[in-house]
Design a protein around this motif. Structure first.
Motif, PDB file in Angstrom:
ATOM      1  N   SER A  34       4.030  -7.526  11.636  1.00  0.00           N
ATOM      2  CA  SER A  34       4.707  -6.312  12.073  1.00  0.00           C
ATOM      3  C   SER A  34       5.804  -6.657  13.070  1.00  0.00           C
ATOM      4  O   SER A  34       5.509  -7.233  14.122  1.00  0.00           O
ATOM      5  CB  SER A  34       3.720  -5.355  12.740  1.00  0.00           C
ATOM      6  OG  SER A  34       2.701  -4.955  11.858  1.00  0.00           O
ATOM      7  N   THR A  38       7.603  -1.601  15.011  1.00  0.00           N
ATOM      8  CA  THR A  38       6.932  -0.932  13.905  1.00  0.00           C
ATOM      9  C   THR A  38       5.456  -0.648  14.180  1.00  0.00           C
ATOM     10  O   THR A  38       4.875   0.213  13.527  1.00  0.00           O
ATOM     11  CB  THR A  38       7.010  -1.787  12.621  1.00  0.00           C
ATOM     12  OG1 THR A  38       6.325  -3.027  12.841  1.00  0.00           O
ATOM     13  CG2 THR A  38       8.449  -2.072  12.247  1.00  0.00           C
ATOM     14  N   ASN A  39       4.853  -1.344  15.118  1.00  0.00           N
ATOM     15  CA  ASN A  39       3.423  -1.184  15.372  1.00  0.00           C
ATOM     16  C   ASN A  39       3.178  -1.562  16.832  1.00  0.00           C
ATOM     17  O   ASN A  39       2.472  -2.509  17.140  1.00  0.00           O
ATOM     18  CB  ASN A  39       2.615  -2.085  14.433  1.00  0.00           C
ATOM     19  CG  ASN A  39       1.173  -1.649  14.297  1.00  0.00           C
ATOM     20  OD1 ASN A  39       0.755  -0.644  14.858  1.00  0.00           O
ATOM     21  ND2 ASN A  39       0.382  -2.412  13.550  1.00  0.00           N
ATOM     22  N   GLN A 205      -2.246  -0.434  10.075  1.00  0.00           N
ATOM     23  CA  GLN A 205      -0.837  -0.735   9.801  1.00  0.00           C
ATOM     24  C   GLN A 205      -0.644  -2.208   9.484  1.00  0.00           C
ATOM     25  O   GLN A 205       0.091  -2.575   8.558  1.00  0.00           O
ATOM     26  CB  GLN A 205       0.024  -0.338  10.998  1.00  0.00           C
ATOM     27  CG  GLN A 205       1.516  -0.558  10.809  1.00  0.00           C
ATOM     28  CD  GLN A 205       2.089   0.287   9.689  1.00  0.00           C
ATOM     29  OE1 GLN A 205       1.968   1.496   9.704  1.00  0.00           O
ATOM     30  NE2 GLN A 205       2.709  -0.351   8.716  1.00  0.00           N
ATOM     31  N   ASN A 209       0.602  -3.861   5.983  1.00  0.00           N
ATOM     32  CA  ASN A 209       1.737  -4.787   5.914  1.00  0.00           C
ATOM     33  C   ASN A 209       1.363  -6.051   5.150  1.00  0.00           C
ATOM     34  O   ASN A 209       2.131  -6.531   4.302  1.00  0.00           O
ATOM     35  CB  ASN A 209       2.199  -5.160   7.315  1.00  0.00           C
ATOM     36  CG  ASN A 209       2.961  -4.045   8.004  1.00  0.00           C
ATOM     37  OD1 ASN A 209       3.385  -3.088   7.359  1.00  0.00           O
ATOM     38  ND2 ASN A 209       3.117  -4.146   9.301  1.00  0.00           N
ATOM     39  N   TYR A 221       9.446   0.788   4.833  1.00  0.00           N
ATOM     40  CA  TYR A 221       9.302   0.086   6.107  1.00  0.00           C
ATOM     41  C   TYR A 221      10.240   0.679   7.148  1.00  0.00           C
ATOM     42  O   TYR A 221      11.132   1.466   6.826  1.00  0.00           O
ATOM     43  CB  TYR A 221       9.580  -1.406   5.931  1.00  0.00           C
ATOM     44  CG  TYR A 221      10.996  -1.758   5.516  1.00  0.00           C
ATOM     45  CD1 TYR A 221      11.970  -2.022   6.478  1.00  0.00           C
ATOM     46  CD2 TYR A 221      11.365  -1.855   4.179  1.00  0.00           C
ATOM     47  CE1 TYR A 221      13.266  -2.367   6.114  1.00  0.00           C
ATOM     48  CE2 TYR A 221      12.653  -2.199   3.812  1.00  0.00           C
ATOM     49  CZ  TYR A 221      13.601  -2.454   4.777  1.00  0.00           C
ATOM     50  OH  TYR A 221      14.882  -2.776   4.424  1.00  0.00           O
ATOM     51  N   HIS A 222      10.052   0.266   8.410  1.00  0.00           N
ATOM     52  CA  HIS A 222      10.843   0.787   9.526  1.00  0.00           C
ATOM     53  C   HIS A 222      11.739  -0.264  10.172  1.00  0.00           C
ATOM     54  O   HIS A 222      12.537   0.077  11.046  1.00  0.00           O
ATOM     55  CB  HIS A 222       9.922   1.372  10.596  1.00  0.00           C
ATOM     56  CG  HIS A 222       9.090   2.521  10.101  1.00  0.00           C
ATOM     57  ND1 HIS A 222       9.633   3.730   9.765  1.00  0.00           N
ATOM     58  CD2 HIS A 222       7.767   2.630   9.873  1.00  0.00           C
ATOM     59  CE1 HIS A 222       8.682   4.547   9.358  1.00  0.00           C
ATOM     60  NE2 HIS A 222       7.536   3.897   9.404  1.00  0.00           N
ATOM     61  N   GLN A 337      12.104  -5.199   2.574  1.00  0.00           N
ATOM     62  CA  GLN A 337      11.850  -5.704   3.928  1.00  0.00           C
ATOM     63  C   GLN A 337      11.811  -7.218   4.016  1.00  0.00           C
ATOM     64  O   GLN A 337      12.338  -7.810   4.956  1.00  0.00           O
ATOM     65  CB  GLN A 337      10.542  -5.125   4.472  1.00  0.00           C
ATOM     66  CG  GLN A 337      10.307  -5.503   5.925  1.00  0.00           C
ATOM     67  CD  GLN A 337       8.985  -5.003   6.464  1.00  0.00           C
ATOM     68  OE1 GLN A 337       8.028  -4.826   5.729  1.00  0.00           O
ATOM     69  NE2 GLN A 337       8.921  -4.773   7.773  1.00  0.00           N
TER      70      GLN A 337
END
Length: 506
Positions: A34, A38-39, A205, A209, A221-222, A337
């Motif tokens: 991550s 994102t986390n 999370q 992933n 995804y972020h 990603q």
């Protein structure tokens, strides 16, 4: 009866054993894939466990705080500068996450003891004090008169401070449990006792992933975490008109995914020219959404950089829906990603890479930047509710300038933090960090701001050091009010290094 008691005891032993084994141990042994933003809380916990299990072989500098800290100091660049300019061979670690306020830094302090820091650095800014929340809760309220207990209760809400329940439930309970209602108090008790409840919203999370990176498309995804793109790529994985990469076995076997928007197509297909200088291929993009593409097999005969050029670009400020954004960057397609990698990156929870948005303001004149600042960050609230906190911060700075400085709540915790390190004779550097000159203008020339600086200065003494550098970076080095661009971070690195290096004995 004895058998029943034995079964009950066995049940609780098994429950606590499984809870400890899986949620306290095993999940932190899995690779963390991550990126930082994102986390947040899992990344923080994962990083803490990583540092705690490293043998100490060098002096340690630990940077604590919020995203202000993360966007300001690059651990590797600081480490390199200290070695080059001061002959200091040290380890630099982050223990920061977005939204971390002085209360939660204070609750972290006892966690630091096993890490044996030789210096703790804490950059702070106006956002960290959460003063804007007073005006959100009470539109006619004032920070110099608001009931502190109301602000404390607001700070403990899950929306404002999920870390209190996820990361520091027991510490929060001990510190401010008397300010909680029964329902909130009971949740903190359960979270303190059971890790499966404590981590229920964050551990999945990382598992998701891991599964996605190995078996999925990696299209939801972020934060982009793929191969470096020489022409640049933005934080969400959008390319410009051109992007280059080296072909991999994974691309050869599975192809790669790109997202195509209706704004790129604009009612007609878009040609994509692909070349490595000797081999050429053309693909026509004709439908929106995520599209899987395959390279001509000839591209894999030798390892040469492949360049993709799109026929045209689109602009987010002319888009609608989720694609609308107020900037002028030319946009191409969005890459998956983990694009261009054979295996997903791991251990990147505190590694920052430059993105195209970091270079928007290079060479920009102040007046041009001011116009862009207003447009980018403060206009279109009705279409972009996500900028609400920036608008609230602007209102707060404009209103607080008319108030009297009151060192309550988070300011009191700053003093507790300083006293903690002073009592233990551990070097601590509190930094009033650079702020964008534009947002500084809203309240810098006020009694409130001057008195707040005096209060921060008063915390210095013994092993506690204070450093005010709030006007040390030009506006072009900021992406908003208080976060540095990658370029701004590079500009500030030697300045931080000089001050930190001078804190160590020669």
């Amino acid at each position: 009866m004895k058998q029943r008691i034995l079964l009950i005891c066995l049940f609780f032993v098994s429950l606590f054993g499984f809870d400890f084994l899986f949620f306290k141990k095993i999940q932190f042994l899995l690779p963390n894939e991550s990126p930082w933003n994102t986390n947040h809380f899992f990344n923080f916990l994962y990083e803490y466990e990583r540092i705690r299990n490293l043998p100490k072989t060098k002096k340690r500098i630990i940077v604590v705080g919020s995203s202000v800290a993360y966007y300001s100091i690059d651990s590797q660049k600081l480490k390199e500068s200290l070695l080059r300019d001061f002959g200091l061979d040290v380890d630099v670690f982050y223990l920061a996450y977005a939204g971390n306020s002085p209360l939660y830094v204070y609750l972290l302090l006892n966690w630091l003891d096993p890490l044996e820091p030789d210096l703790v650095v804490y950059p702070v800014n106006f956002i960290d004090y959460r003063l804007h929340r007073t005006y959100v809760i009470f539109p006619e309220g004032r920070n110099d008169s608001v009931d502190e207990s109301v602000v404390v209760r607001d700070a403990l809400t899950f929306g404002e401070a999920p870390q209190s329940l996820w990361v520091f439930p027991w510490e929060t309970l001990k510190e401010v449990g008397t300010s909680m209602d029964w329902d909130t108090w009971s949740r903190y008790v359960v979270s303190s006792g059971f890790s499966f409840y404590r981590y229920k919203d964050i551990y999945l999370q990382n598992l998701q992933n891991l599964i996605q990176h190995r078996f999925g498309r990696n299209t939801s995804y972020h934060a982009y975490a793929g191969a470096e793109i020489p022409e640049g790529i933005n934080g969400l994985g959008w390319t410009g008109q051109k992007f280059s990469f080296f072909p991999t076995e994974k691309i050869k076997e599975k192809g790669f995914w790109v997202e195509v928007t209706q704004f790129l197509l604009a009612g007609k297909p878009c040609r994509m020219e692909i070349s490595n200088g000797t081999i050429h291929q053309e693909i026509t993009l004709s439908r929106e959404g995520w599209v899987r593409l395959y390279l001509d097999p000839q591209f894999f005969q030798e390892k040469k950089l492949v360049t993709v050029k799109l026929e045209r670009v689109w602009f987010a400020n002319q888009a609608t829906g989720a694609y609308l954004d107020y900037h002028f960057d030319p946009m191409g397609v969005r890459l998956e990603q983990t694009f261009g990698l054979e295996e997903a990156k791991s251990g990147i929870q505190y590694k920052r890479e430059p993105r195209t948005e970091d270079f928007r303001y290079l060479g920009m004149k102040d007046e041009e930047y001011r116009k862009y600042f207003q447009y980018r960050l403060l206009e279109g609230l009705e279409k972009r509710p996500g900028i609400g906190y920036l608008v609230a911060l602007k209102v707060a700075k404009e209103r607080i300038r008319e108030e009297t400085f009151r060192p309550y709540f988070h300011f009191r915790y700053l003093k507790k933090i300083a006293d903690h390190f002073r009592d233990r004779n551990v070097p601590f550097l509190l930094i009033n960090n650079p702020e964008n000159p534009i947002s500084l203008e809203w309240y810098e020339d006020s009694d409130w701001y001057r008195d707040h600086l005096r209060y921060l200065q008063s915390l210095e003494g013994g092993s506690v050091h204070y450093w005010d550098i709030h006007r040390s970076l030009p506006m072009q080095g900021f992406s908003d009010f208080h976060h540095f661009t990658y370029i701004g971070m590079e500009q500030m690195n030697p300045i931080y290094a000089k001050r930190i290096g001078n804190l160590f004995p020669k």
